[in-house]
Design a protein around this motif. Sequence first.
Motif, PDB file in Angstrom:
ATOM      1  N   ALA A  51       0.841  -1.207   0.000  1.00 26.19           N
ATOM      2  CA  ALA A  51       0.000   0.000   0.000  1.00 26.19           C
ATOM      3  C   ALA A  51       0.869   1.247   0.000  1.00 26.19           C
ATOM      4  O   ALA A  51       0.545   2.251  -0.675  1.00 26.19           O
ATOM      5  CB  ALA A  51      -0.929  -0.017   1.216  1.00 26.19           C
ATOM      6  N   ALA A  52       1.972   1.200   0.730  1.00 25.82           N
ATOM      7  CA  ALA A  52       2.905   2.336   0.734  1.00 25.82           C
ATOM      8  C   ALA A  52       3.549   2.511  -0.635  1.00 25.82           C
ATOM      9  O   ALA A  52       3.731   3.644  -1.114  1.00 25.82           O
ATOM     10  CB  ALA A  52       3.971   2.126   1.804  1.00 25.82           C
ATOM     11  N   TYR A  53       3.879   1.399  -1.283  1.00 23.30           N
ATOM     12  CA  TYR A  53       4.419   1.479  -2.642  1.00 23.30           C
ATOM     13  C   TYR A  53       3.386   2.080  -3.597  1.00 23.30           C
ATOM     14  O   TYR A  53       3.730   2.888  -4.476  1.00 23.30           O
ATOM     15  CB  TYR A  53       4.821   0.094  -3.147  1.00 23.30           C
ATOM     16  N   ALA A  54       2.124   1.678  -3.449  1.00 25.16           N
ATOM     17  CA  ALA A  54       1.072   2.200  -4.322  1.00 25.16           C
ATOM     18  C   ALA A  54       0.981   3.718  -4.206  1.00 25.16           C
ATOM     19  O   ALA A  54       0.828   4.425  -5.217  1.00 25.16           O
ATOM     20  CB  ALA A  54      -0.267   1.553  -3.962  1.00 25.16           C
ATOM     21  N   ASN A  58       1.649   6.278  -7.248  1.00 21.74           N
ATOM     22  CA  ASN A  58       0.600   7.230  -7.623  1.00 21.74           C
ATOM     23  C   ASN A  58       1.103   8.670  -7.629  1.00 21.74           C
ATOM     24  O   ASN A  58       0.536   9.529  -8.318  1.00 21.74           O
ATOM     25  CB  ASN A  58      -0.588   7.101  -6.668  1.00 21.74           C
ATOM     26  N   LYS A  59       2.166   8.927  -6.881  1.00 21.84           N
ATOM     27  CA  LYS A  59       2.769  10.264  -6.867  1.00 21.84           C
ATOM     28  C   LYS A  59       3.787  10.448  -7.994  1.00 21.84           C
ATOM     29  O   LYS A  59       4.395  11.500  -8.106  1.00 21.84           O
ATOM     30  CB  LYS A  59       3.444  10.513  -5.519  1.00 21.84           C
ATOM     31  N   GLY A  60       3.964   9.396  -8.796  1.00 18.38           N
ATOM     32  CA  GLY A  60       4.813   9.521  -9.978  1.00 18.38           C
ATOM     33  C   GLY A  60       6.157   8.818  -9.889  1.00 18.38           C
ATOM     34  O   GLY A  60       6.957   8.909 -10.830  1.00 18.38           O
ATOM     35  N   GLU A  61       6.436   8.120  -8.793  1.00 19.47           N
ATOM     36  CA  GLU A  61       7.725   7.438  -8.668  1.00 19.47           C
ATOM     37  C   GLU A  61       7.778   6.252  -9.633  1.00 19.47           C
ATOM     38  O   GLU A  61       6.832   5.475  -9.735  1.00 19.47           O
ATOM     39  CB  GLU A  61       7.922   6.966  -7.228  1.00 19.47           C
ATOM     40  N   ASN A  62       8.886   6.138 -10.355  1.00 20.78           N
ATOM     41  CA  ASN A  62       9.055   5.054 -11.324  1.00 20.78           C
ATOM     42  C   ASN A  62       9.585   3.820 -10.589  1.00 20.78           C
ATOM     43  O   ASN A  62      10.786   3.571 -10.526  1.00 20.78           O
ATOM     44  CB  ASN A  62      10.017   5.481 -12.431  1.00 20.78           C
ATOM     45  N   LEU A  63       8.669   3.064 -10.044  1.00 20.09           N
ATOM     46  CA  LEU A  63       8.993   1.992  -9.117  1.00 20.09           C
ATOM     47  C   LEU A  63       8.172   0.750  -9.429  1.00 20.09           C
ATOM     48  O   LEU A  63       6.992   0.839  -9.718  1.00 20.09           O
ATOM     49  CB  LEU A  63       8.691   2.466  -7.687  1.00 20.09           C
ATOM     50  N   ARG A  64       8.831  -0.405  -9.385  1.00 21.02           N
ATOM     51  CA  ARG A  64       8.142  -1.682  -9.537  1.00 21.02           C
ATOM     52  C   ARG A  64       8.626  -2.618  -8.430  1.00 21.02           C
ATOM     53  O   ARG A  64       9.700  -2.426  -7.867  1.00 21.02           O
ATOM     54  CB  ARG A  64       8.407  -2.301 -10.911  1.00 21.02           C
ATOM     55  N   ILE A  65       7.843  -3.654  -8.149  1.00 19.24           N
ATOM     56  CA  ILE A  65       8.130  -4.523  -7.008  1.00 19.24           C
ATOM     57  C   ILE A  65       8.118  -5.981  -7.430  1.00 19.24           C
ATOM     58  O   ILE A  65       7.253  -6.414  -8.199  1.00 19.24           O
ATOM     59  CB  ILE A  65       7.072  -4.315  -5.894  1.00 19.24           C
ATOM     60  N   ALA A  90      -3.971  -3.985  -2.025  1.00 22.39           N
ATOM     61  CA  ALA A  90      -3.137  -2.806  -1.760  1.00 22.39           C
ATOM     62  C   ALA A  90      -3.243  -1.772  -2.882  1.00 22.39           C
ATOM     63  O   ALA A  90      -2.658  -0.690  -2.782  1.00 22.39           O
ATOM     64  CB  ALA A  90      -1.682  -3.230  -1.579  1.00 22.39           C
ATOM     65  N   GLY A  91      -3.974  -2.105  -3.936  1.00 26.37           N
ATOM     66  CA  GLY A  91      -4.163  -1.168  -5.033  1.00 26.37           C
ATOM     67  C   GLY A  91      -3.137  -1.261  -6.133  1.00 26.37           C
ATOM     68  O   GLY A  91      -2.947  -0.313  -6.899  1.00 26.37           O
ATOM     69  N   LEU A  92      -2.480  -2.419  -6.259  1.00 24.19           N
ATOM     70  CA  LEU A  92      -1.444  -2.590  -7.269  1.00 24.19           C
ATOM     71  C   LEU A  92      -1.816  -3.705  -8.240  1.00 24.19           C
ATOM     72  O   LEU A  92      -2.315  -4.749  -7.841  1.00 24.19           O
ATOM     73  CB  LEU A  92      -0.108  -2.922  -6.605  1.00 24.19           C
ATOM     74  N   THR A  93      -1.549  -3.477  -9.510  1.00 22.96           N
ATOM     75  CA  THR A  93      -1.723  -4.512 -10.512  1.00 22.96           C
ATOM     76  C   THR A  93      -0.521  -5.450 -10.491  1.00 22.96           C
ATOM     77  O   THR A  93       0.574  -5.073 -10.084  1.00 22.96           O
ATOM     78  CB  THR A  93      -1.862  -3.894 -11.907  1.00 22.96           C
ATOM     79  N   THR A  94      -0.738  -6.685 -10.916  1.00 26.31           N
ATOM     80  CA  THR A  94       0.333  -7.676 -10.937  1.00 26.31           C
ATOM     81  C   THR A  94       0.478  -8.250 -12.347  1.00 26.31           C
ATOM     82  O   THR A  94      -0.382  -8.051 -13.208  1.00 26.31           O
ATOM     83  CB  THR A  94       0.045  -8.834  -9.970  1.00 26.31           C
ATOM     84  N   LYS A  95       1.582  -8.966 -12.555  1.00 26.38           N
ATOM     85  CA  LYS A  95       1.789  -9.588 -13.872  1.00 26.38           C
ATOM     86  C   LYS A  95       0.650 -10.545 -14.198  1.00 26.38           C
ATOM     87  O   LYS A  95       0.244 -10.666 -15.360  1.00 26.38           O
ATOM     88  CB  LYS A  95       3.126 -10.323 -13.906  1.00 26.38           C
TER      89      LYS A  95
END
Length: 211
Positions: A51-54, A58-65, A90-95
């Motif tokens: 959720a923190a990553y999301a 959303n603020k524009g950070e170019n980040l993947r997990i 957590a609001g993130l899409t996955t492969k």
Amino acid sequence: MLCIEVLVEEPSAEAALKSLLPKLLGSRARHKIINFGSKSKLLKVLGQRLAAYAARINKGENLRIIVLVDRDQDDCQDLKNKLEVIAVQAGLTTKSNPDAQGQFMVVNRIVIEELESWFIGDIQALRRSFSSLPSISPTSSPFRNPDNGGSWEALHRFLKKHGIYKSSYPKIEAARKIASQMNINENRSPSFQCFKAGIEALLSQENENLN
């Protein structure tokens, strides 16, 4: 530049990835490895962490997990489903569950059954790591099927037979030593190749976004 953060459950995975990720990524992305100390701890805090990553993405950070855990004795599909649900909540899409455009932020990967499967999958890395080892047949046990289970015990039995790590198996030391010798293009472990494919998918997606 894209940054990939890899969440792992224990120190030997962190030790191995310190050697493997530069080989897998090259100069195509930055990376950070976060070791949670245990699988139970990682799973306990994963939802909050994602959720923190999301929020950052959303603020524009170019980040993947990438989330990397051992299967151990879990059912592989059940464990994968659990990881997928946590990411989606957590609001993130996955492969496995991308958005309508096929984009995703998280890759969930499971080592079958333990990290040592990856080491068993690279016979030449073992021989480069331990010069006293004789020639190894890829059709012999445990090398015939690297992901067959009981990985660290099988590897320790083999090394001990040849006078290496005669008492205990030092997982962190062995991971650091063997991973530094691994060839990422020739590993026979299906779970390693799946991990590699996940990274390539993230990088390919990034290249498409830049074009």
